[in-house]
Scaffold this motif. Structure first.
Motif, PDB file in Angstrom:
ATOM      1  N   ILE A 174      16.527  22.208  31.679  1.00 51.72           N
ATOM      2  CA  ILE A 174      16.207  23.342  32.573  1.00 51.72           C
ATOM      3  C   ILE A 174      15.578  24.515  31.816  1.00 51.72           C
ATOM      4  CG2 ILE A 174      17.998  22.782  34.276  1.00 51.72           C
ATOM      5  CD1 ILE A 174      19.651  25.150  33.090  1.00 51.72           C
ATOM      6  N   ALA A 199      16.737  26.487  26.356  1.00 54.03           N
ATOM      7  CA  ALA A 199      17.899  25.652  26.016  1.00 54.03           C
ATOM      8  C   ALA A 199      17.373  24.392  25.337  1.00 54.03           C
ATOM      9  CB  ALA A 199      18.670  25.277  27.276  1.00 54.03           C
ATOM     10  N   VAL A 200      18.226  23.761  24.560  1.00 55.54           N
ATOM     11  CA  VAL A 200      17.813  22.517  23.896  1.00 55.54           C
ATOM     12  C   VAL A 200      18.810  21.412  24.172  1.00 55.54           C
ATOM     13  CG1 VAL A 200      16.605  23.740  22.032  1.00 55.54           C
ATOM     14  CG2 VAL A 200      19.000  23.061  21.719  1.00 55.54           C
ATOM     15  N   GLY A 201      18.332  20.172  24.028  1.00 59.75           N
ATOM     16  CA  GLY A 201      19.235  19.026  24.095  1.00 59.75           C
ATOM     17  C   GLY A 201      19.005  18.155  25.318  1.00 59.75           C
ATOM     18  N   GLY A 202      19.573  16.950  25.246  1.00 62.16           N
ATOM     19  CA  GLY A 202      19.468  16.011  26.359  1.00 62.16           C
ATOM     20  C   GLY A 202      19.987  14.662  25.907  1.00 62.16           C
ATOM     21  N   LEU A 221      17.902  25.031  16.785  1.00 60.34           N
ATOM     22  CA  LEU A 221      18.521  26.310  17.123  1.00 60.34           C
ATOM     23  C   LEU A 221      19.265  26.885  15.918  1.00 60.34           C
ATOM     24  CD1 LEU A 221      19.057  28.040  19.567  1.00 60.34           C
ATOM     25  CD2 LEU A 221      20.928  26.526  20.187  1.00 60.34           C
ATOM     26  N   LEU A 274      28.264  29.830  34.488  1.00 64.69           N
ATOM     27  CA  LEU A 274      27.490  29.706  33.258  1.00 64.69           C
ATOM     28  C   LEU A 274      26.025  30.123  33.488  1.00 64.69           C
ATOM     29  CD1 LEU A 274      28.344  28.571  30.518  1.00 64.69           C
ATOM     30  CD2 LEU A 274      27.793  26.288  31.337  1.00 64.69           C
ATOM     31  N   GLY A 275      25.564  29.986  34.688  1.00 67.22           N
ATOM     32  CA  GLY A 275      24.175  30.332  35.015  1.00 67.22           C
ATOM     33  C   GLY A 275      23.897  31.822  35.015  1.00 67.22           C
ATOM     34  N   VAL A 334      23.512  31.514  27.619  1.00 65.61           N
ATOM     35  CA  VAL A 334      24.620  30.802  26.976  1.00 65.61           C
ATOM     36  C   VAL A 334      24.602  29.318  27.347  1.00 65.61           C
ATOM     37  CG1 VAL A 334      27.155  30.621  27.004  1.00 65.61           C
ATOM     38  CG2 VAL A 334      26.064  32.864  26.774  1.00 65.61           C
ATOM     39  N   GLY A 385      23.469  25.394  28.368  1.00 62.49           N
ATOM     40  CA  GLY A 385      22.631  24.388  27.724  1.00 62.49           C
ATOM     41  C   GLY A 385      21.517  23.908  28.635  1.00 62.49           C
ATOM     42  N   ALA A 410      21.433  21.484  30.752  1.00 63.17           N
ATOM     43  CA  ALA A 410      21.887  20.993  32.061  1.00 63.17           C
ATOM     44  C   ALA A 410      21.117  19.760  32.536  1.00 63.17           C
ATOM     45  CB  ALA A 410      21.801  22.112  33.105  1.00 63.17           C
ATOM     46  N   ASP A 454      21.983  17.280  34.092  1.00 66.53           N
ATOM     47  CA  ASP A 454      22.367  16.796  35.435  1.00 66.53           C
ATOM     48  C   ASP A 454      21.544  17.425  36.548  1.00 66.53           C
ATOM     49  OD1 ASP A 454      23.657  19.195  34.662  1.00 66.53           O
ATOM     50  OD2 ASP A 454      25.332  18.893  36.044  1.00 66.53           O
ATOM     51  N   ASN A 496      19.859  28.072  37.952  1.00 63.86           N
ATOM     52  CA  ASN A 496      19.921  29.523  38.140  1.00 63.86           C
ATOM     53  C   ASN A 496      19.182  30.188  36.968  1.00 63.86           C
ATOM     54  OD1 ASN A 496      20.627  32.180  38.416  1.00 63.86           O
ATOM     55  ND2 ASN A 496      22.824  31.815  38.618  1.00 63.86           N
ATOM     56  N   ASP A 530      24.770  26.922  41.931  1.00 64.21           N
ATOM     57  CA  ASP A 530      25.957  27.138  41.097  1.00 64.21           C
ATOM     58  C   ASP A 530      26.789  28.322  41.571  1.00 64.21           C
ATOM     59  OD1 ASP A 530      23.561  28.561  40.224  1.00 64.21           O
ATOM     60  OD2 ASP A 530      24.821  29.423  38.671  1.00 64.21           O
TER      61      ASP A 530
HETATM   62  P1  NAD Z   1      25.263  22.844  30.020  1.00 65.18           P
HETATM   63  O1  NAD Z   1      25.453  24.301  29.832  1.00 65.18           O
HETATM   64  O2  NAD Z   1      23.893  22.319  29.871  1.00 65.18           O
HETATM   65  O3  NAD Z   1      25.797  22.422  31.486  1.00 65.18           O
HETATM   66  C1  NAD Z   1      27.163  22.529  31.895  1.00 65.18           C
HETATM   67  C2  NAD Z   1      27.225  22.560  33.424  1.00 65.18           C
HETATM   68  O4  NAD Z   1      26.771  23.822  33.909  1.00 65.18           O
HETATM   69  C3  NAD Z   1      26.344  21.510  34.086  1.00 65.18           C
HETATM   70  O5  NAD Z   1      26.983  21.000  35.239  1.00 65.18           O
HETATM   71  C4  NAD Z   1      25.100  22.269  34.470  1.00 65.18           C
HETATM   72  O6  NAD Z   1      24.430  21.739  35.598  1.00 65.18           O
HETATM   73  C5  NAD Z   1      25.659  23.665  34.764  1.00 65.18           C
HETATM   74  N1  NAD Z   1      24.659  24.699  34.438  1.00 65.18           N
HETATM   75  C6  NAD Z   1      24.326  25.123  33.179  1.00 65.18           C
HETATM   76  N2  NAD Z   1      23.377  26.058  33.257  1.00 65.18           N
HETATM   77  C7  NAD Z   1      23.100  26.229  34.554  1.00 65.18           C
HETATM   78  C8  NAD Z   1      22.187  27.047  35.270  1.00 65.18           C
HETATM   79  N3  NAD Z   1      21.359  27.906  34.647  1.00 65.18           N
HETATM   80  N4  NAD Z   1      22.155  26.962  36.613  1.00 65.18           N
HETATM   81  C9  NAD Z   1      22.978  26.140  37.266  1.00 65.18           C
HETATM   82  N5  NAD Z   1      23.869  25.324  36.663  1.00 65.18           N
HETATM   83  C10 NAD Z   1      23.921  25.376  35.323  1.00 65.18           C
HETATM   84  O7  NAD Z   1      26.264  22.124  28.989  1.00 65.18           O
HETATM   85  P2  NAD Z   1      26.436  20.570  28.648  1.00 65.18           P
HETATM   86  O8  NAD Z   1      26.281  19.762  29.897  1.00 65.18           O
HETATM   87  O9  NAD Z   1      27.668  20.486  27.875  1.00 65.18           O
HETATM   88  O10 NAD Z   1      25.244  20.220  27.666  1.00 65.18           O
HETATM   89  C11 NAD Z   1      23.992  19.661  28.075  1.00 65.18           C
HETATM   90  C12 NAD Z   1      23.052  19.639  26.894  1.00 65.18           C
HETATM   91  O11 NAD Z   1      22.770  20.978  26.494  1.00 65.18           O
HETATM   92  C13 NAD Z   1      23.612  18.928  25.660  1.00 65.18           C
HETATM   93  O12 NAD Z   1      22.572  18.230  25.041  1.00 65.18           O
HETATM   94  C14 NAD Z   1      24.107  20.071  24.792  1.00 65.18           C
HETATM   95  O13 NAD Z   1      24.102  19.729  23.431  1.00 65.18           O
HETATM   96  C15 NAD Z   1      23.056  21.120  25.080  1.00 65.18           C
HETATM   97  N6  NAD Z   1      23.496  22.509  24.886  1.00 65.18           N
HETATM   98  C16 NAD Z   1      22.538  23.368  24.432  1.00 65.18           C
HETATM   99  C17 NAD Z   1      22.835  24.719  24.288  1.00 65.18           C
HETATM  100  C18 NAD Z   1      21.753  25.647  23.884  1.00 65.18           C
HETATM  101  O14 NAD Z   1      20.588  25.292  23.931  1.00 65.18           O
HETATM  102  N7  NAD Z   1      22.049  26.875  23.501  1.00 65.18           N
HETATM  103  C19 NAD Z   1      24.116  25.192  24.621  1.00 65.18           C
HETATM  104  C20 NAD Z   1      25.059  24.290  25.100  1.00 65.18           C
HETATM  105  C21 NAD Z   1      24.736  22.944  25.251  1.00 65.18           C
END
Ligand code: NAD
Length: 368
Positions: free
Chosen positions: A14, A74-77, A93, A262-263, A286, A288, A290, A292, A300, A341
């Motif tokens: 995202i 954000a990074v990762g997947g 990062l 978190l959004g 903060v 990641g 996301a 999913d 958001n 969210d």
């Molecule tokens: P995540 O923060 O990506 O998502 C956690 C949950 O919160 C998910 O259900 C997601 O849909 C929801 N969510 C997160 N941000 C949202 C937004 N802006 N709007 C609506 N819903 C939101 O954490 P995760 O699932 O543990 O990690 C996914 C990937 O992101 C992994 O590869 C992880 O390593 C990476 N990650 C990156 C960072 C970063 O770039 N700073 C931080 C945390 C995790």
């Protein structure tokens, strides 16, 4: 004066979706407020690995060192989960934080009134909450040597070392006191001086810095475990919380959840001042990547937009424009704008990422 420069690293999942809304807001400030940034863009994380075979190319690192501020998505997947540790998206990062020496991590926990029902705590405990956690980010137990797992007497032993120098404590304490002066002028420093020598040194140095240069700021001290309790019991007693890397990691996540989703959570990581007086700085939500919800227009964008508001305030001394942007977000939330969210099960149809950007820009227009 040249325009201030920004490097946008939207990243994965995202990241590009939420950053697209930030870019519209940057353009708005250029068009409507005569606040024009020189914006460049590059790759970080999985997308950088796909293009260059590394999560952060040297040329991108060099650009990050030159600009006034970096904005990161954000990074990762999941497609990168099996990469070698050194190639994982998160390493990009960490390299940015380490090579820019971003030692002060600022994590605000602010509860917008319209979202107070989203907190797991009672509304009156969190409504109007506005605190800032300043976490030391580049030292402490996550970096101290010796570290590792070895065998002693046929038994495995895991070791990490909590290590802080006076200079490391002093510089982050100064960042917290400077910040407090721009807020409610109160700092609460949290450590475990009752059981840790590094905590004793932490407290001593914070007191020395305070007495030497910040006697006008109200300073208190709290053991970090009590701090965790107080954060959920009566969080509004705090303004700026100053703490180390490990306690800050935990306390800032705890404080974050006071506010709901978190959004909604931005962050800033600051280093030493550059030649032009601006601190080395990176701003990022903060959350990641996301996976999913990636690619579905559901994310958001507010955490990323609030991160840009922090850049306006802390890198560009545009506090009034940061207030304008935050007020626009507060207004749309009060009017009922919600991405998925932020909705309960019976909430109706959520706004898409772009629609949330639309209403925030409309509120900015209305602010003129
Ligand atoms: P995540 O923060 O990506 O998502 C956690 C949950 O919160 C998910 O259900 C997601 O849909 C929801 N969510 C997160 N941000 C949202 C937004 N802006 N709007 C609506 N819903 C939101 O954490 P995760 O699932 O543990 O990690 C996914 C990937 O992101 C992994 O590869 C992880 O390593 C990476 N990650 C990156 C960072 C970063 O770039 N700073 C931080 C945390 C995790």
């Amino acid at each position: 004066m040249p325009n201030p420069s920004l490097l946008i690293l939207a990243g994965d999942g995202i990241g590009p979706e939420v950053m697209a809304e930030v870019k519209r807001i940057i353009d708005w400030f250029g068009d409507k407020r005569d606040l024009t940034f020189d914006v460049s863009e590059d790759l970080v994380g999985g997308c950088a690995y796909d293009a260059h075979g590394v999560p952060l190319a040297d040329a991108t690192m060099a650009k990050a060192q030159e600009v006034d501020a970096v904005l990161l998505g954000a990074v990762g997947g999941p497609q990168y989960d099996n990469l070698d540790f050194s190639l994982k998206p998160e390493r990009g990062l960490l390299r940015l934080r380490k090579e820019m020496d971003l030692f002060a991590n600022l994590r605000p926990a602010q509860c917008f009134d319209a979202l107070a029902d989203f907190s797991s705590l009672k509304k009156d405990v969190v409504a109007g909450l506005d605190i800032m956690i300043v976490r030391e980010l580049t030292s402490g137990v996550y970096f101290g040597e010796p570290r590792g797992i070895h065998t002693e007497d046929n038994m495995r032993v895991g070791i990490n070392t909590q290590r802080y120098t006076e200079a490391e404590i002093e510089r982050v304490a100064r960042a917290a006191f400077d910040l407090a002066r721009k807020r409610s002028n109160k700092v609460c420093s949290m450590e475990k001086a009752n059981v840790m020598e590094s905590g004793i040194l932490w407290r001593d140095v914070v007191i020395e810095v305070h007495q030497a240069d910040y006697a006008d700021v109200e300073l208190s001290h709290m053991y970090a475990d009590n701090g965790a309790m107080q954060l959920v019991r009566a969080p509004k007693q705090f303004d700026v919380i100053l703490t180390d890397n490990l306690f800050g990691d935990i306390l800032s996540d705890c404080a974050a959840m006071l506010t709901g989703s978190l959004g909604m959570l931005p962050s800033a990581s600051l280093g030493l001042p550059m030649a032009n007086g601006r601190p080395k700085a990176m701003y990022e939500p903060v959350h990641g990547s996301a996976p999913d919800i990636a690619g579905q227009g559901k994310a958001n964008p507010i955490a990323c937009i609030l991160s840009f508001a922090m850049a306006l305030r802390y890198s560009f001394d545009e506090g009034a424009e940061a207030d304008r942007l935050e007020a626009a977000i507060e207004k749309v939330l009060a009017d009922g704008a919600r991405t998925g969210d932020l909705m309960g099960p019976d909430g109706g149809t959520p706004l898409s990422t772009t629609q949330m950007g639309d209403v925030i820009i409309a509120a900015l227009n209305a602010s003129l």
